[in-house]
Design a protein around this motif. Sequence first.
Motif, PDB file in Angstrom:
ATOM      1  N   ALA A  35      21.148  56.053 112.974  1.00 48.67           N
ATOM      2  CA  ALA A  35      21.102  55.072 114.067  1.00 48.67           C
ATOM      3  C   ALA A  35      20.105  54.007 113.618  1.00 48.67           C
ATOM      4  CB  ALA A  35      20.651  55.738 115.351  1.00 48.67           C
ATOM      5  N   THR A  36      20.650  52.930 113.083  1.00 46.94           N
ATOM      6  CA  THR A  36      19.783  51.906 112.474  1.00 46.94           C
ATOM      7  C   THR A  36      19.564  50.768 113.462  1.00 46.94           C
ATOM      8  OG1 THR A  36      20.814  52.489 110.384  1.00 46.94           O
ATOM      9  CG2 THR A  36      19.536  50.441 110.413  1.00 46.94           C
TER      10      THR A  36
ATOM     11  N   THR B   9      20.518  41.856 117.042  1.00 51.46           N
ATOM     12  CA  THR B   9      21.389  42.060 118.208  1.00 51.46           C
ATOM     13  C   THR B   9      20.749  42.949 119.270  1.00 51.46           C
ATOM     14  OG1 THR B   9      22.365  43.970 117.119  1.00 51.46           O
ATOM     15  CG2 THR B   9      23.496  41.855 116.807  1.00 51.46           C
ATOM     16  N   ASP B  10      19.568  43.493 118.975  1.00 57.26           N
ATOM     17  CA  ASP B  10      18.891  44.439 119.870  1.00 57.26           C
ATOM     18  C   ASP B  10      19.767  45.681 120.103  1.00 57.26           C
ATOM     19  OD1 ASP B  10      16.757  45.330 121.379  1.00 57.26           O
ATOM     20  OD2 ASP B  10      17.464  44.387 123.236  1.00 57.26           O
ATOM     21  N   GLN B  11      20.391  46.132 119.021  1.00 52.48           N
ATOM     22  CA  GLN B  11      21.291  47.284 119.139  1.00 52.48           C
ATOM     23  C   GLN B  11      20.976  48.313 118.059  1.00 52.48           C
ATOM     24  OE1 GLN B  11      25.107  45.370 118.668  1.00 52.48           O
ATOM     25  NE2 GLN B  11      25.525  45.478 120.862  1.00 52.48           N
ATOM     26  N   PHE B  12      21.458  49.529 118.294  1.00 51.89           N
ATOM     27  CA  PHE B  12      21.469  50.536 117.224  1.00 51.89           C
ATOM     28  C   PHE B  12      22.872  50.584 116.643  1.00 51.89           C
ATOM     29  CE2 PHE B  12      17.993  52.214 119.872  1.00 51.89           C
ATOM     30  CZ  PHE B  12      17.006  52.298 118.901  1.00 51.89           C
ATOM     31  N   ILE B  13      22.931  50.691 115.320  1.00 48.08           N
ATOM     32  CA  ILE B  13      24.243  50.842 114.672  1.00 48.08           C
ATOM     33  C   ILE B  13      24.383  52.302 114.270  1.00 48.08           C
ATOM     34  CG2 ILE B  13      25.733  50.043 112.784  1.00 48.08           C
ATOM     35  CD1 ILE B  13      23.659  47.633 112.601  1.00 48.08           C
ATOM     36  N   LEU B  14      25.307  53.001 114.935  1.00 54.06           N
ATOM     37  CA  LEU B  14      25.532  54.406 114.616  1.00 54.06           C
ATOM     38  C   LEU B  14      26.547  54.496 113.500  1.00 54.06           C
ATOM     39  CD1 LEU B  14      25.628  55.876 118.209  1.00 54.06           C
ATOM     40  CD2 LEU B  14      23.915  56.327 116.469  1.00 54.06           C
TER      41      LEU B  14
ATOM     42  N   ARG C 279      19.590  60.154 112.871  1.00 54.30           N
ATOM     43  CA  ARG C 279      18.323  59.745 112.261  1.00 54.30           C
ATOM     44  C   ARG C 279      18.027  58.310 112.670  1.00 54.30           C
ATOM     45  NH1 ARG C 279      17.828  63.689 108.892  1.00 54.30           N
ATOM     46  NH2 ARG C 279      15.678  63.044 108.574  1.00 54.30           N
ATOM     47  N   LEU C 280      16.862  58.126 113.236  1.00 56.55           N
ATOM     48  CA  LEU C 280      16.486  56.781 113.670  1.00 56.55           C
ATOM     49  C   LEU C 280      15.898  56.013 112.481  1.00 56.55           C
ATOM     50  CD1 LEU C 280      15.760  54.608 115.776  1.00 56.55           C
ATOM     51  CD2 LEU C 280      13.635  55.870 116.150  1.00 56.55           C
ATOM     52  N   ILE C 281      16.470  54.811 112.232  1.00 51.67           N
ATOM     53  CA  ILE C 281      15.946  53.994 111.125  1.00 51.67           C
ATOM     54  C   ILE C 281      15.556  52.612 111.662  1.00 51.67           C
ATOM     55  CG2 ILE C 281      16.544  52.930 108.882  1.00 51.67           C
ATOM     56  CD1 ILE C 281      18.355  55.443 108.511  1.00 51.67           C
ATOM     57  N   THR C 282      14.300  52.257 111.454  1.00 52.15           N
ATOM     58  CA  THR C 282      13.876  50.904 111.822  1.00 52.15           C
ATOM     59  C   THR C 282      13.238  50.279 110.578  1.00 52.15           C
ATOM     60  OG1 THR C 282      11.649  51.552 112.500  1.00 52.15           O
ATOM     61  CG2 THR C 282      13.319  51.553 114.228  1.00 52.15           C
ATOM     62  N   ASP C 283      13.614  49.065 110.327  1.00 50.35           N
ATOM     63  CA  ASP C 283      13.030  48.323 109.202  1.00 50.35           C
ATOM     64  C   ASP C 283      13.039  49.156 107.911  1.00 50.35           C
ATOM     65  OD1 ASP C 283      11.945  46.078 108.134  1.00 50.35           O
ATOM     66  OD2 ASP C 283       9.866  46.538 108.711  1.00 50.35           O
ATOM     67  N   GLY C 284      14.142  49.860 107.699  1.00 47.47           N
ATOM     68  CA  GLY C 284      14.305  50.649 106.468  1.00 47.47           C
ATOM     69  C   GLY C 284      13.589  51.987 106.481  1.00 47.47           C
ATOM     70  N   LYS C 285      12.852  52.278 107.571  1.00 46.95           N
ATOM     71  CA  LYS C 285      12.086  53.535 107.587  1.00 46.95           C
ATOM     72  C   LYS C 285      12.810  54.585 108.437  1.00 46.95           C
ATOM     73  CE  LYS C 285       7.553  55.395 107.946  1.00 46.95           C
ATOM     74  NZ  LYS C 285       6.983  55.962 109.084  1.00 46.95           N
TER      75      LYS C 285
ATOM     76  N   GLY D 274      11.530  45.928 117.342  1.00 45.73           N
ATOM     77  CA  GLY D 274      11.932  46.926 116.337  1.00 45.73           C
ATOM     78  C   GLY D 274      10.787  47.810 115.891  1.00 45.73           C
ATOM     79  N   LYS D 275       9.700  47.837 116.691  1.00 44.06           N
ATOM     80  CA  LYS D 275       8.559  48.681 116.318  1.00 44.06           C
ATOM     81  C   LYS D 275       8.786  50.090 116.871  1.00 44.06           C
ATOM     82  CE  LYS D 275       3.588  48.794 116.528  1.00 44.06           C
ATOM     83  NZ  LYS D 275       2.833  49.134 117.665  1.00 44.06           N
ATOM     84  N   TYR D 276       8.564  51.082 116.006  1.00 44.31           N
ATOM     85  CA  TYR D 276       8.715  52.473 116.441  1.00 44.31           C
ATOM     86  C   TYR D 276       7.396  52.945 117.039  1.00 44.31           C
ATOM     87  CZ  TYR D 276       9.492  57.538 116.233  1.00 44.31           C
ATOM     88  OH  TYR D 276       9.629  58.865 116.557  1.00 44.31           O
ATOM     89  N   VAL D 277       7.449  53.439 118.269  1.00 46.84           N
ATOM     90  CA  VAL D 277       6.230  53.909 118.933  1.00 46.84           C
ATOM     91  C   VAL D 277       6.370  55.410 119.203  1.00 46.84           C
ATOM     92  CG1 VAL D 277       4.646  53.541 120.877  1.00 46.84           C
ATOM     93  CG2 VAL D 277       6.144  51.665 120.103  1.00 46.84           C
TER      94      VAL D 277
END
Length: 609
Positions: A98-99, A104-109, A136-142, A210-213
Amino acid sequence: MTRKELFKNTLRKSVHAWKLINELPLSDDESLMLRHFMDQPGFLDLHWRMFVPAIKGQGTEEQKQKWLPLANKMQIIGCYAQTELGHGSNVQGLETTATFDPQTDQFILHSPTQTSSKWWPGGLGKVSTHAVIYARLITDGKDHGVHGFIVQLRNMDDHSPLPGITIGDIGVKFGNGAYNSMDNGFLMFDKFCIPRDQMLMRLSKVTREGKYVPSDVPRQLMYGTMVSVRQTIVSNASIAMARAVCIATRYSAVRRQFGSQNGGIETQVIDYKTQQNRLFPLLASAYAFRFVGEWLKWLYTDVTQRLEASDFATLPEAHACTAGLKSMTTSATSDGIEECRKLCGGHGYLWCSGLPELFAVYVPACTYEGDNVVLQLQVARFLMKTVSQLGSGKAPAGTTAYMGRAKHLLQCRSSIRKAEDWLNPAMVLETFEARALRMAVSCANNLSKFENQEQGFSELLADLVEAAIAHCQLIVVSKFIVKLEGEIKGKGVKNQLKNLCYIYALHLIHKHLGDFLSTNSITSEQASLANHQLRSLYTQVRPNAVALVDAFDYTDHYLGSVLGRYDGNVYPKLFEEALKDPLNDTVVPDGYHEYIRPLIKQHLRSARL
Ligand SMILES: CC/C=C\C/C=C\C/C=C\C/C=C/C(=O)SCCNC(=O)CCNC(=O)[C@H](O)C(C)(C)COP(=O)(O)OP(=O)(O)OC[C@H]1O[C@@H](n2cnc3c(N)ncnc32)[C@H](O)[C@@H]1OP(=O)(O)O
Ligand SMILES: Cc1cc2nc3c(=O)[nH]c(=O)nc-3n(C[C@H](O)[C@H](O)[C@H](O)COP(=O)(O)OP(=O)(O)OC[C@H]3O[C@@H](n4cnc5c(N)ncnc54)[C@H](O)[C@@H]3O)c2cc1C
């Protein structure tokens, strides 16, 4: 029924049940009972027991306000889609991604590989409009590991899969009817987009930027839905075991073989000590699992309340108890149902005995909600941690409190002198505690010989599982004893339950004698006294055995067994059932002219030659 008919009929029953729940109306607990009497796996199980609890446990207040009213009215139907083709036990190994796309403020599954296809979720294949998907959650390549997302799967107008989603049923499962009423499904995502607010964000968040908290609560709360279902599975084990035992006990009282003197009647098979030795421990287990199930429900409610108040102290124990007891009770129940089939001799193999179907529908409980071995290894980890902390000043609590008496339990010798001593609760408990602790400590000692703990753990897996099972058996025995110490209504009921409690404990000693002897928890003389006492308990239970299964209060309709009929009228009804078989519609079978007749004629011709 064909698979399609079975599936459709289960839809009909489920929708009818839902109608009754609303019309009567029924409370939550009563609704669960209705599911129990529907007696067929179906999408409602996953919707109510997993989809809704996952949103309740992992959703924010806003998300709950949005999704729960829809789910509660069944305007959306949901399932729990965690397992993939390549990974079930290893949740951390899931591959679906889930990137987050900040544009778009979306997750791409996305399902990047074939093994990442979701595979097994019940209700997914044909029914669910929505799912809680673990990816798996992916933000900014992480990669931040596995998280839950609410995903719409099908169009709300025509039920077709939404573009980017491939979905279907995984095919026929074990047995004829059994779990085939359920549409366990597969699912693949092809860059399928969902809004950001559909990530379940109570435990951790992704901001608009897109910050993971990450949250300050344990990440294991993501596994909370499984803990909740594992707890209910323990009580369900009692229901299924009781059902099989009810059939086998009633039939064992009806069935007679051998022992006729001067043309008199033969012996009821229930009077053979071998039959009692196989049957009565299962009867005792049905009661034992019920009581431990009641206790586990209390434990689960308690931990839930604590979690709400941000007290996470008892979470590891709740996890260990639900995992271990789910594993132990479902394994024992699956084996018990099969044993009941054998206890009914040849007729137990007939479908109309009710036992083959019960086995087929029950046995996946050893696998779903966590493979039983994998779950015992979680208990083992918990035990090893507890043992390693002994002497650190942190006293073990709850079900491991006995480990706090390690000094005594490691060196004590059982004071059993005569068979009746095995009816002394303190002596029985100490025996189980000594065995469980000594097995755990032995594993810990062996582990300490390895430089690398993980490598040691891998090497000792089989011993660790046995230590975990010993601990779980201790819990069940101790909760049965606690039950006896409480108020029990009904004249003589307490005595009957006492007999069953000690049958449960003593048959375990007999079955796992190697453990008890090798840990020096008892001597071989004490073991033979236990056997002596066990035989005496069988004699006491025998006159009440049928009453003890009648007490489960199962109707003939619910039992669905010619052998387990309340009136014992087995033989005429076996004939009735046989005559209902489509093969008996005609005297001469279909295929006679095609195969049998030419075969016989050919033999006749060669005989004449
Ligand atoms: C008739 C039936 C009636 C009702 C039921 C209705 C419907 C049900 C029927 C069928 C539906 C079936 C549904 C499913 O099967 S859903 C999928 C189920 N899947 C599983 O159960 C997967 C099993 N695997 C796991 O749970 C985890 O992967 C596993 C625990 C094995 C390992 O997880 P992980 O790799 O993250 O953990 P570890 O590194 O081993 O441990 C880390 C840490 O976390 C603790 N832990 C693990 N799980 C939990 C938990 N659930 N709660 C709390 N804590 C947990 C673990 O002890 C470790 O602690 P520590 O040692 O202190 O670090
Ligand atoms: C009827 C049914 C309904 C289900 N419903 C759902 C559902 O609704 N939603 C959902 O998400 N999933 C569902 N599942 C999937 C289920 O949760 C998994 O099948 C289960 O968790 C076991 O995982 P697995 O299939 O990967 O087994 P595996 O892990 O592949 O097990 C195979 C073997 O490997 C052993 N093994 C695996 N790991 C270890 C280890 N670390 N150490 C030692 N031995 C190990 C196991 O003991 C087992 O013997 C369902 C399954 C069934 C059968």
